[in-house]
Write a protein that holds these residues in place. Structure first.
Motif, PDB file in Angstrom:
ATOM      1  N   VAL A  44       0.829  -1.217   0.000  1.00  0.00           N
ATOM      2  CA  VAL A  44       0.000   0.000   0.000  1.00  0.00           C
ATOM      3  C   VAL A  44       0.862   1.266   0.000  1.00  0.00           C
TER       4      VAL A  44
ATOM      5  N   LYS B 199      -1.193   0.982   7.247  1.00  0.00           N
ATOM      6  CA  LYS B 199      -0.025   0.090   7.208  1.00  0.00           C
ATOM      7  C   LYS B 199       1.239   0.868   6.858  1.00  0.00           C
TER       8      LYS B 199
ATOM      9  N   ASP C  31       1.712  -9.021  -3.494  1.00  0.00           N
ATOM     10  CA  ASP C  31       1.012  -9.926  -2.589  1.00  0.00           C
ATOM     11  C   ASP C  31       1.284 -11.392  -2.846  1.00  0.00           C
TER      12      ASP C  31
ATOM     13  N   LYS D  96      -5.184 -12.926   2.420  1.00  0.00           N
ATOM     14  CA  LYS D  96      -4.158 -13.374   1.478  1.00  0.00           C
ATOM     15  C   LYS D  96      -3.339 -14.558   1.980  1.00  0.00           C
TER      16      LYS D  96
ATOM     17  N   ASN E 117      -6.984  -2.120   9.218  1.00  0.00           N
ATOM     18  CA  ASN E 117      -7.202  -1.109   8.193  1.00  0.00           C
ATOM     19  C   ASN E 117      -8.627  -0.613   8.397  1.00  0.00           C
TER      20      ASN E 117
ATOM     21  N   ARG F 257     -12.925  -7.372  -8.726  1.00  0.00           N
ATOM     22  CA  ARG F 257     -11.609  -7.824  -8.249  1.00  0.00           C
ATOM     23  C   ARG F 257     -11.732  -8.140  -6.757  1.00  0.00           C
TER      24      ARG F 257
ATOM     25  N   MET G   1      -9.439 -10.081  -3.276  1.00  0.00           N
ATOM     26  CA  MET G   1      -8.160 -10.598  -2.797  1.00  0.00           C
ATOM     27  C   MET G   1      -8.220 -12.126  -2.913  1.00  0.00           C
TER      28      MET G   1
ATOM     29  N   PHE H   8      -3.176  -6.425  -5.700  1.00  0.00           N
ATOM     30  CA  PHE H   8      -3.560  -5.038  -5.395  1.00  0.00           C
ATOM     31  C   PHE H   8      -2.949  -4.063  -6.403  1.00  0.00           C
TER      32      PHE H   8
ATOM     33  N   ASN I 218     -13.004  -2.535  -0.984  1.00  0.00           N
ATOM     34  CA  ASN I 218     -11.822  -2.097  -0.242  1.00  0.00           C
ATOM     35  C   ASN I 218     -12.186  -1.100   0.857  1.00  0.00           C
TER      36      ASN I 218
ATOM     37  N   ASN J  85      -7.675   2.686   1.350  1.00  0.00           N
ATOM     38  CA  ASN J  85      -7.112   2.142   0.107  1.00  0.00           C
ATOM     39  C   ASN J  85      -7.785   2.747  -1.123  1.00  0.00           C
TER      40      ASN J  85
ATOM     41  N   LEU K  14     -11.102  -5.547   6.472  1.00  0.00           N
ATOM     42  CA  LEU K  14      -9.791  -5.738   5.846  1.00  0.00           C
ATOM     43  C   LEU K  14      -8.747  -5.382   6.906  1.00  0.00           C
TER      44      LEU K  14
ATOM     45  N   TYR L 292      -4.863  -6.854   8.842  1.00  0.00           N
ATOM     46  CA  TYR L 292      -3.598  -7.471   8.439  1.00  0.00           C
ATOM     47  C   TYR L 292      -3.038  -8.382   9.528  1.00  0.00           C
TER      48      TYR L 292
HETATM   49  C1  SIN Z   1      -3.672  -3.999   1.471  1.00  0.00           C
HETATM   50  O1  SIN Z   1      -4.360  -3.204   2.118  1.00  0.00           O
HETATM   51  O2  SIN Z   1      -2.605  -4.437   1.851  1.00  0.00           O
HETATM   52  C2  SIN Z   1      -4.146  -4.403   0.109  1.00  0.00           C
HETATM   53  C3  SIN Z   1      -5.579  -4.766   0.094  1.00  0.00           C
HETATM   54  C4  SIN Z   1      -6.015  -5.337  -1.227  1.00  0.00           C
HETATM   55  O3  SIN Z   1      -5.313  -6.142  -1.821  1.00  0.00           O
HETATM   56  O4  SIN Z   1      -7.115  -4.984  -1.668  1.00  0.00           O
END
Ligand code: SIN
Length: 319
Positions: free
Chosen positions: A34, A40, A72, A93, A145, A168, A170, A191, A208, A212, A233, A235
């Protein structure tokens, strides 16, 4: 004789001490996808600063944002090969490494970020941090996030509005099932490709967080954003067991302390940015933010017919 022995010992000690003093600090490469003006991105910078302030002779953090080092789909493989030490991929992910974390992808499971926080800090959430152990990865903590929104070329208010559209997502099978339940077409894409896919209209929409959508300018190429808050979303800050467990104890402890503080800082940024970035998008006038009525929201939550279609399709695939 005694003088010679004493001077030899003194010399060896001096050499020993000089050896320790000259040992290069451990490099921690932190790769993420990002922008820097995201929770992040800010957390990574804070972590780098704390380590530089507190233990410059022991460790140094180098941050690679915007998929500069790894995207990713490569970062966890690279971590297991020892090419990168730290990453914080979204919980969606880890599909290839564990199914356990996909719990976070279930739609409408968490009402808001407070509910997410309570779960993550509770016993089940803490246990999930260890779900990658067998794969040689160590979960060091969760980072927020925020809640996800849906952006698209057309207004999305009810499940039927998504019918046949390409989104789209993840790389999570639970997310794929969620879009299939809407009779939409989910496409797992990195991403780094999302903006171009949206701009060229190769896809119709994506899901999202506000930060983002704002920092990657998705709102400039998506005329509608539905404030659906339909999922989270977050991490997992992750490293490899091989790197983590071979660090000297004092380095590992210092790094973990700095990381915990940076995560707390990042979580606060996440909270503040969600609202600020949503507001900035509204003020830009580039994208209309749609708020769902209670009835529309309820319809999205209980799209049982759609879920039944997915269950049937999956049963056929399994047969
Ligand atoms: C991320 O926030 O790290 C990416 C999120 C995404 O792939 O949509």
């Amino acid at each position: 004789m005694k003088t010679l022995k004493t001077s030899l010992t003194a010399m060896m000690l001096a050499l020993g001490i000089a050896g320790v003093a000259n040992a290069a600090p451990v490099e921690i490469k932190f790769s993420h996808v990002v922008a820097e003006n995201t929770p992040k991105g800010q957390m990574a910078i804070k972590f780098k600063e704390l380590v530089a302030e507190r233990m410059p002779d022991k460790a140094v953090v180098n941050v690679y944002p915007n998929s500069q080092l790894f995207g990713d789909n490569k970062v966890l493989e690279a971590m297991l090969l020892g090419d990168v030490e730290l990453a914080a991929p979204s919980l969606s992910k880890f599909n290839k490494y564990t199914k356990a974390l996909q719990l976070f992808d279930l739609p409408f499971l968490f009402k808001d970020m407070d509910a997410v926080e309570r779960f993550q800090n509770g016993p089940a959430g803490q246990e999930l941090l260890g779900s990658l152990k067998k794969k040689g990865l160590v979960g060091l903590g969760y980072l927020h996030n925020g809640m996800k929104q849906l952006s698209a070329n057309d207004p999305l208010r009810t499940p039927a509005d998504a019918d046949g559209k390409k989104f789209r997502i993840m790389s999570s099978d639970v997310l794929a099932a969620q879009f299939e339940a809407l009779e939409a077409v989910p496409l797992k894409k990195p991403f780094s490709e999302v903006f171009t896919l949206l701009q060229t209209k190769a896809i119709d929409g994506q899901e999202n967080t506000w930060s983002n959508i704002y920092s990657k300018k998705f709102f400039e190429v998506q005329p509608y954003i539905t404030e659906s808050n339909h999922g989270v979303l977050d991490y997992l800050v992750v490293t490899s067991a091989e790197f983590w467990l071979t660090l000297p104890d004092d380095v590992r402890e210092g790094v973990k302390e700095a990381l915990d503080e940076a995560i707390a800082f990042g979580n606060k940024v996440a909270n503040d940015k969600a609202m600020a970035d949503k507001q900035a998008i509204i003020e830009s006038g580039r994208s209309e933010v749609l708020t769902l009525t209670d009835a529309e929201r309820q319809q999205c939550r209980s799209d049982e017919a759609g879920m039944e279609t997915v269950r049937r399709r999956n049963r056929c695939r399994a047969d």
